[in-house]
Design an enzyme around this catalytic site. Structure first.
Site, PDB file in Angstrom:
ATOM      1  NE  ARG A  30       0.200 -13.408  10.699  1.00  0.00           N
ATOM      2  CZ  ARG A  30       0.752 -12.232  10.478  1.00  0.00           C
ATOM      3  NH1 ARG A  30       2.046 -12.081  10.615  1.00  0.00           N
ATOM      4  NH2 ARG A  30       0.035 -11.188  10.130  1.00  0.00           N
TER       5      ARG A  30
ATOM      6  CG  HIS B 265      -4.847   1.287   6.272  1.00  0.00           C
ATOM      7  ND1 HIS B 265      -4.634   2.331   7.132  1.00  0.00           N
ATOM      8  CD2 HIS B 265      -5.970   1.592   5.592  1.00  0.00           C
ATOM      9  CE1 HIS B 265      -5.587   3.230   6.981  1.00  0.00           C
ATOM     10  NE2 HIS B 265      -6.405   2.814   6.043  1.00  0.00           N
TER      11      HIS B 265
ATOM     12  CD  GLU C 102     -10.999   0.187  15.559  1.00  0.00           C
ATOM     13  OE1 GLU C 102     -10.150   0.849  14.928  1.00  0.00           O
ATOM     14  OE2 GLU C 102     -10.804  -0.963  15.961  1.00  0.00           O
TER      15      GLU C 102
ATOM     16  CE  LYS D 252      -9.117  -5.997  11.527  1.00  0.00           C
ATOM     17  NZ  LYS D 252      -7.718  -6.278  11.731  1.00  0.00           N
TER      18      LYS D 252
HETATM   19  P1  ADP Z   1      -5.481  -5.193   9.304  1.00  0.00           P
HETATM   20  O1  ADP Z   1      -5.686  -6.378  10.193  1.00  0.00           O
HETATM   21  O2  ADP Z   1      -6.373  -5.213   8.104  1.00  0.00           O
HETATM   22  O3  ADP Z   1      -4.042  -4.928   9.001  1.00  0.00           O
HETATM   23  P2  ADP Z   1      -5.553  -3.319  11.526  1.00  0.00           P
HETATM   24  O4  ADP Z   1      -6.711  -3.206  12.401  1.00  0.00           O
HETATM   25  O5  ADP Z   1      -4.369  -4.061  12.039  1.00  0.00           O
HETATM   26  O6  ADP Z   1      -6.018  -3.930  10.127  1.00  0.00           O
HETATM   27  O7  ADP Z   1      -5.100  -1.865  11.099  1.00  0.00           O
HETATM   28  C1  ADP Z   1      -4.109  -1.647  10.127  1.00  0.00           C
HETATM   29  C2  ADP Z   1      -3.711  -0.184  10.096  1.00  0.00           C
HETATM   30  O8  ADP Z   1      -4.853   0.630   9.822  1.00  0.00           O
HETATM   31  C3  ADP Z   1      -3.159   0.371  11.390  1.00  0.00           C
HETATM   32  O9  ADP Z   1      -1.801   0.113  11.546  1.00  0.00           O
HETATM   33  C4  ADP Z   1      -3.452   1.844  11.224  1.00  0.00           C
HETATM   34  O10 ADP Z   1      -2.526   2.446  10.358  1.00  0.00           O
HETATM   35  C5  ADP Z   1      -4.789   1.869  10.541  1.00  0.00           C
HETATM   36  N1  ADP Z   1      -5.896   1.934  11.508  1.00  0.00           N
HETATM   37  C6  ADP Z   1      -6.580   0.915  12.056  1.00  0.00           C
HETATM   38  N2  ADP Z   1      -7.512   1.350  12.911  1.00  0.00           N
HETATM   39  C7  ADP Z   1      -7.435   2.704  12.918  1.00  0.00           C
HETATM   40  C8  ADP Z   1      -8.156   3.756  13.600  1.00  0.00           C
HETATM   41  N3  ADP Z   1      -9.153   3.484  14.419  1.00  0.00           N
HETATM   42  N4  ADP Z   1      -7.779   5.020  13.353  1.00  0.00           N
HETATM   43  C9  ADP Z   1      -6.773   5.329  12.506  1.00  0.00           C
HETATM   44  N5  ADP Z   1      -6.081   4.386  11.827  1.00  0.00           N
HETATM   45  C10 ADP Z   1      -6.406   3.091  12.026  1.00  0.00           C
END
Ligand code: ADP
Length: 681
Positions: free
Chosen positions: A292, A235, A200, A116
């Site tokens: 993917r 999440h 973040e 990431k």
């Molecule tokens: P992973 O790869 O572990 O699934 P992601 O970065 O795709 O993690 O984030 C998964 C979920 O986490 C998002 O869909 C959202 O619900 C929450 N999330 C991620 N980043 C943030 C953020 N900066 N603020 C609020 N929620 C977040």
């Protein structure tokens, strides 16, 4: 195009890829672990090869074993599905070395998005908007603390190498930061072998909106619109839909352009998903790209009319994208829910075991069911406990939500706890219908979505009783047809007694509570009285029960339908979108009262935990003979009549299937009978 494709996956995605390949005239090669010998994907494929023991690391993650099958079978390409090896750059590279096409992006693109933190640095260069944050290489705690202060709390700490929602931590205030950072690092290290984190700004009410992109090797790259995956639990996505409710055309176009720019930046090929968080202000920010096919790709297929697996195969075979950006259009609205074997009443604990019964809605242009299991299959502890994806489509969102509610009501799983009722609670929630979505929807409406653990409604109890009685009557008729004297009153299941009033009592266990129904047999109907129900709660019940458990009931003139699925003493009543589990108490003893000539068989799959009498013992009617444990309960088999126990067919500790004969029993004055009891299936 290829003539033979290996599918390096299992479950619904393997089945789904096989179906598309078959439609394109491509022969399919499945691989399977020891746990999946009889799995649906093995049955569907033209050829199937074992690749190792049940744990994924010994089978579905063993690239060498899979490449070996590719060579032996002559497959020219490998589709990795999602999960397992789908985002493994090393495997993609090994495929290239072995001269097999990996149906996915080139290894460098997988690597670019694999971290990431690194991905964010690259996306910043491409002008893709990022959430205010820090993804630097200097990971000194003091640097991170300063960065956190600059960004402003609340802060989200994410592992660089994260995925699947693992290892993310929200930090509300500066004081908590050092401890949370240390914990996040430990978690990241143990989950991903990399303790770097990024920070973040934690957005308060974002929506998760992701864009499906596709690129070919001829320089074309398109966006197949967006999916809203805001309904998440911890999440992780639970409900997904396309298009995103309320998204205006300008934002849609802009998101598509940004997603295409992100893919172009890493010289992408094949199917990918660029994930964004969309702020209530309309601003959106890149969070990651999945290199993917996604679980939720089906909703995009429903609203674009395209088969994304077909697109993947065509692109991998070197063909150009089937359509250009201007040829693509959105039609209607699609919603997907993920049906899991998990127990919402027990913190969504994953469930493993046998699916005694599995029933899905009929499929047509409005309803699609993607599954890799059938009735009688086992959900293994080794893999993801998803049972199926239900996908619905209609012309607009409100109609699609109605379809979803109906599809869930027609989904019936017996044997394992599932999140079906939880999904139905979401689908029925006014906030969901209003499209008032964000990633904390489930958290916010937790109280409304909690599983209802109340007692079965009186009506459900009546339907269960009616099903038991109709089933008994049918069995008695079947036995009579086989007996020498089919007209003997002993063969009647209507409670006929020589010198007795035709009364009886049914007892069900409803959660922790026992509930009783007094019944009076009448010609062609039953008078049922709920002893703990409303005063004077009597109803005349009649009906018809079909083989598949469909019950057409007439309760005091009111016509109702239900489905009652029975596994031994356990009944699951599906009625008006809800389901309720009841256990008929003392099934063996109860059944024998009406069914002379009963036999002693296991009422459900279970284990014998005690044998209470010696073979040869003379016993009285009702004397306990043997104890079984099943469904976490003990069940005692009792003598159906005065007589002698001739022998036991199984010993203590034996696991037995339902219907297996357990005891040879001689009723006084009659020839020995191998025993059960009319209650078992
Ligand atoms: P992973 O790869 O572990 O699934 P992601 O970065 O795709 O993690 O984030 C998964 C979920 O986490 C998002 O869909 C959202 O619900 C929450 N999330 C991620 N980043 C943030 C953020 N900066 N603020 C609020 N929620 C977040």
């Amino acid at each position: 195009m290829f003539s033979k494709l290996l599918i390096a996956n299992r479950g619904e995605i393997a089945c789904r890829v096989i179906r598309t390949a078959r439609r394109l005239g491509i022969r399919t090669v499945a691989v399977y672990s020891e746990a999946d010998r009889d799995a649906l994907h093995v049955e569907l494929a033209d050829e199937a090869y074992p690749i190792g023991p049940a744990p994924a690391r010994d089978s579905y993650l063993k690239g060498v074993a899979i490449l070996d099958v590719a060579e032996r079978s002559g497959a020219e390409a490998i589709h990795p599905g999602y999960g397992f090896l789908s985002e493994n750059a090393q495997f993609a590279q090994a495929c290239a070395r072995a001269g097999v096409v990996f149906v996915g992006p080139p290894p460098h693109a997988i690597r670019a998005m694999g971290s990431k933190g690194d991905a964010k640095a690259m996306m910043a260069e491409a002008g893709v908007p990022l959430i205010p944050g820090y993804h630097g290489f200097d990971q000194h705690p003091e640097v991170l603390r300063q960065a956190a202060r600059t960004i402003g709390f609340p802060i989200l700490i994410k592992p660089f190498a994260g995925g699947g929602g693992k290892g993310m931590r929200v930090v509300e205030a500066p004081e908590a930061f050092p401890d949370q950072l240390a914990a996040a690092r430990r978690e990241a290290m143990s989950a991903f072998g990399d303790d770097r984190v990024l920070l973040e700004k934690y957005l308060a009410r974002p929506r998760h909106v992701e864009v499906q992109v596709f690129a070919d090797r001829h320089g074309a790259c398109v966006a197949l619109f967006e999916r809203d995956c805001s309904i998440q639990r911890r999440h992780q996505k639970v409900v997904e839909e396309a298009p995103a409710p309320g998204l205006d055309a300008a934002t849609r176009r802009r998101m598509g352009e940004v997603a295409v720019a992100a893919a172009r930046k890493i010289d992408y090929r094949g199917a990918g998903t660029v994930e964004f968080l969309l702020d209530p202000s309309g601003a959106f920010y890149f969070i990651e790209m999945n290199t993917r096919l996604q679980v939720e790709h089906a909703v995009t297929e429903m609203v674009t009319g395209q088969d994304l697996v077909e697109w993947q195969l065509r692109v991998a075979a070197g063909e150009p994208l089937p359509l250009g950006q201007d040829d693509l259009a959105l039609h209607g609205h699609a919603i997907e829910v993920r049906l899991y074997a998990e127990d919402p009443a027990n913190d969504f604990l994953p469930q493993a075991g046998r699916l005694g019964h599995l029933g899905f809605p009929a499929t047509d242009c409005h309803v699609r069911v993607d599954t890799g299991v059938r009735s009688g299959d086992t959900v293994s502890i080794h893999y993801d406990p998803m049972i199926a994806k239900l996908i619905v489509w209609d012309h607009d969102r409100a109609a699609a939500v109605r379809r979803l509610r109906a599809a869930l009501a027609e989904t019936r799983v017996v044997g394992l706890a599932t999140n079906r009722d939880f999904l139905a609670a979401i689908a029925n929630h006014p906030g969901y219908l209003a499209g008032d979505l964000d990633t904390r929807f489930i958290e916010r409406h937790h109280g409304d979505l909690r599983p209802q653990q109340g007692l079965a409604a009186d009506r459900v109890l009546v339907l269960a009783s009616l099903a038991v009685l109709l089933d008994r009557a049918a069995r008695a008729r079947a036995e009579a047809a086989l007996s020498a004297d089919p007209w003997s009153p002993w063969a009647r299941g209507d409670g006929w007694r020589l010198n007795d009033e035709a009364h009886d009592l049914l007892t069900f266990r409803d959660g922790a509570v026992e509930r009783q129904i007094r019944l009076t047999y009448r010609r062609g109907s039953y008078l049922l009285n709920l002893l703990d129900g409303a005063p004077g709660g009597e109803v005349v019940a009649r009906g018809e029960l079909l083989e598949d458990g469909s019950l057409e009931a007439d309760l005091g003139g009111v016509r109702l339908t239900a489905v009652v699925i029975r596994a031994g003493a356990e009944l699951t009543v599906f009625h008006q979108g809800g389901s309720h589990r009841l256990v008929l108490q003392e099934p063996l003893a109860a059944a024998t009262q009406d069914l002379p000539g009963g036999r002693l068989t296991a009422p459900m799959p279970g284990r014998i935990i005690a044998i209470l009498v010696e073979p040869g013992t003379k016993v009285d009617k009702g004397q306990p003979l043997l104890v079984m444990e099943a469904m976490k309960m003990e069940h005692t088999l009792k003598a159906p009549a005065p007589g002698t126990v001739v022998s036991f067919h199984h010993g203590v500790g034996d696991q037995v299937e339902d219907g297996v004969e357990l005891v040879e029993f001689a009723v006084d004055g009659e020839a020995p009978l191998l025993g059960a009891i009319g209650e078992s299936h």
